[in-house]
Enzyme design. Sequence first.
Site, PDB file in Angstrom:
ATOM      1  N   ASP A  36     -11.718  25.412   9.377  1.00  0.00           N
ATOM      2  CA  ASP A  36     -11.785  24.184   8.582  1.00  0.00           C
ATOM      3  C   ASP A  36     -10.970  23.059   9.200  1.00  0.00           C
ATOM      4  O   ASP A  36      -9.822  23.276   9.617  1.00  0.00           O
ATOM      5  CB  ASP A  36     -11.203  24.439   7.179  1.00  0.00           C
ATOM      6  CG  ASP A  36     -12.269  24.796   6.169  1.00  0.00           C
ATOM      7  OD1 ASP A  36     -13.464  24.611   6.462  1.00  0.00           O
ATOM      8  OD2 ASP A  36     -11.899  25.256   5.078  1.00  0.00           O
TER       9      ASP A  36
ATOM     10  N   LYS B 299     -15.590  23.529  10.536  1.00  0.00           N
ATOM     11  CA  LYS B 299     -16.282  23.230   9.272  1.00  0.00           C
ATOM     12  C   LYS B 299     -15.631  21.994   8.673  1.00  0.00           C
ATOM     13  O   LYS B 299     -14.411  21.842   8.746  1.00  0.00           O
ATOM     14  CB  LYS B 299     -16.181  24.406   8.300  1.00  0.00           C
ATOM     15  CG  LYS B 299     -16.799  24.112   6.922  1.00  0.00           C
ATOM     16  CD  LYS B 299     -17.025  25.362   6.104  1.00  0.00           C
ATOM     17  CE  LYS B 299     -15.839  25.823   5.310  1.00  0.00           C
ATOM     18  NZ  LYS B 299     -15.296  24.870   4.325  1.00  0.00           N
TER      19      LYS B 299
ATOM     20  N   GLU C 269     -21.159  25.214  -1.975  1.00  0.00           N
ATOM     21  CA  GLU C 269     -20.207  25.792  -2.941  1.00  0.00           C
ATOM     22  C   GLU C 269     -20.475  25.283  -4.350  1.00  0.00           C
ATOM     23  O   GLU C 269     -20.787  24.100  -4.546  1.00  0.00           O
ATOM     24  CB  GLU C 269     -18.766  25.431  -2.516  1.00  0.00           C
ATOM     25  CG  GLU C 269     -17.722  25.979  -3.488  1.00  0.00           C
ATOM     26  CD  GLU C 269     -16.297  25.954  -2.957  1.00  0.00           C
ATOM     27  OE1 GLU C 269     -16.077  25.581  -1.780  1.00  0.00           O
ATOM     28  OE2 GLU C 269     -15.393  26.322  -3.740  1.00  0.00           O
TER      29      GLU C 269
ATOM     30  N   GLU D 115     -15.967  19.170   5.151  1.00  0.00           N
ATOM     31  CA  GLU D 115     -16.576  18.880   3.853  1.00  0.00           C
ATOM     32  C   GLU D 115     -17.142  17.472   3.846  1.00  0.00           C
ATOM     33  O   GLU D 115     -16.558  16.554   4.422  1.00  0.00           O
ATOM     34  CB  GLU D 115     -15.527  19.006   2.736  1.00  0.00           C
ATOM     35  CG  GLU D 115     -15.007  20.420   2.570  1.00  0.00           C
ATOM     36  CD  GLU D 115     -13.982  20.545   1.441  1.00  0.00           C
ATOM     37  OE1 GLU D 115     -13.863  19.625   0.607  1.00  0.00           O
ATOM     38  OE2 GLU D 115     -13.296  21.587   1.411  1.00  0.00           O
TER      39      GLU D 115
ATOM     40  N   ASP E 102      -9.369  26.270   4.730  1.00  0.00           N
ATOM     41  CA  ASP E 102      -8.120  25.617   4.310  1.00  0.00           C
ATOM     42  C   ASP E 102      -7.682  26.136   2.941  1.00  0.00           C
ATOM     43  O   ASP E 102      -6.622  25.751   2.436  1.00  0.00           O
ATOM     44  CB  ASP E 102      -8.232  24.088   4.355  1.00  0.00           C
ATOM     45  CG  ASP E 102      -9.317  23.539   3.454  1.00  0.00           C
ATOM     46  OD1 ASP E 102     -10.057  24.337   2.833  1.00  0.00           O
ATOM     47  OD2 ASP E 102      -9.429  22.298   3.350  1.00  0.00           O
ATOM     48  N   SER E 103      -8.453  27.066   2.373  1.00  0.00           N
ATOM     49  CA  SER E 103      -7.991  27.797   1.187  1.00  0.00           C
ATOM     50  C   SER E 103      -6.677  28.519   1.497  1.00  0.00           C
ATOM     51  O   SER E 103      -5.971  28.926   0.567  1.00  0.00           O
ATOM     52  CB  SER E 103      -9.055  28.806   0.731  1.00  0.00           C
ATOM     53  OG  SER E 103      -9.481  29.622   1.814  1.00  0.00           O
TER      54      SER E 103
HETATM   55  O1  KIV Z   1     -11.479  27.048   2.483  1.00  0.00           O
HETATM   56  C1  KIV Z   1     -12.274  27.976   2.286  1.00  0.00           C
HETATM   57  O2  KIV Z   1     -11.914  29.159   2.240  1.00  0.00           O
HETATM   58  C2  KIV Z   1     -13.680  27.630   2.098  1.00  0.00           C
HETATM   59  C3  KIV Z   1     -14.562  28.678   1.511  1.00  0.00           C
HETATM   60  C4  KIV Z   1     -14.239  28.859   0.079  1.00  0.00           C
HETATM   61  C5  KIV Z   1     -15.996  28.375   1.722  1.00  0.00           C
HETATM   62  O3  KIV Z   1     -14.076  26.543   2.373  1.00  0.00           O
END
Ligand code: KIV
Length: 273
Positions: free
Chosen positions: A88, A118, A187, A120, A49-50
């Site tokens: 994510d 994924k 992280e 968090e 989600d970056s």
């Molecule tokens: O959102 C993302 O790109 C991430 C990575 C930085 C691990 O979670």
Amino acid sequence: MSSVVRSGRISVPALRARKGGTPIVALTAYTAPMAGHLDPHVDVLLVGDSLGMVIYGFETTLPVTLEMMIAHAAAVVRGSSRACVIVDLPWGTYRESPEQAYRNAARLLAETGAGAVKLEGGQEMAETIAFLTARGIPVCGHVGLMPQDTLMEGGYRATGRTEDSAARVLADAMAVAEAGAFMIVLEGTLEPVAAGMTRSIAVPIIGIGASPHCDGQVLVTDDMLGLYGSFQPRFVKRYAELALTVAEAAACYAEDVRTRRFPAMEHCYTLSR
Ligand code: KIV
């Protein structure tokens, strides 16, 4: 090889089996062409989600929607054939209840063809991770610095700097692994804490700002290519300076257009060709 699924992609069990072995290589990807460039070289393509910051110019990951993740993850799956694609779950789409998480995770996987989600969170997400994995949704955890917690934390801070913080990150990783996560992204965590955690947790720990002793590493591709942002976090190693290359190419193009050097006849359609 039995741990690789029929499609030829690296499977979730194959990644799980890499604990303590050759380090797992992961990079983010958000588009089909970039996925294609990275695919031969990596084990995991993470549709993080970056992308909220890197692609959409948001200040945080919080405005990212499920629909954005679905569109980009489907593009990454189309652009790759080998790596395991992990997507994510964005903020606000999985923490309300295990049922909400299941509904949205199932949509992400069904509509994109990705191999795992994924999410968090530590001990507080264990029940949800157990719910998802018991129902056929492979989950990669994400503990330590969790960008989706930026409102509560007041920013982004490395974890594990105090005994309490180190104990909490370790307890989070243990809870996530015991709940059934096949792999965990760690992280922004103090190096000795990350190294110790990698030794004591049974599933692969993928570091970002963590330790060379982790079972693998992930970076945001645009960071390591020098394509994104002027601020470079300590944990990023730049393998290229593509922003400079892009700026130089744009300047040359602009000069060519203004001086009528571009297009040349070879770029034009004529009756003979
Ligand atoms: O959102 C993302 O790109 C991430 C990575 C930085 C691990 O979670």
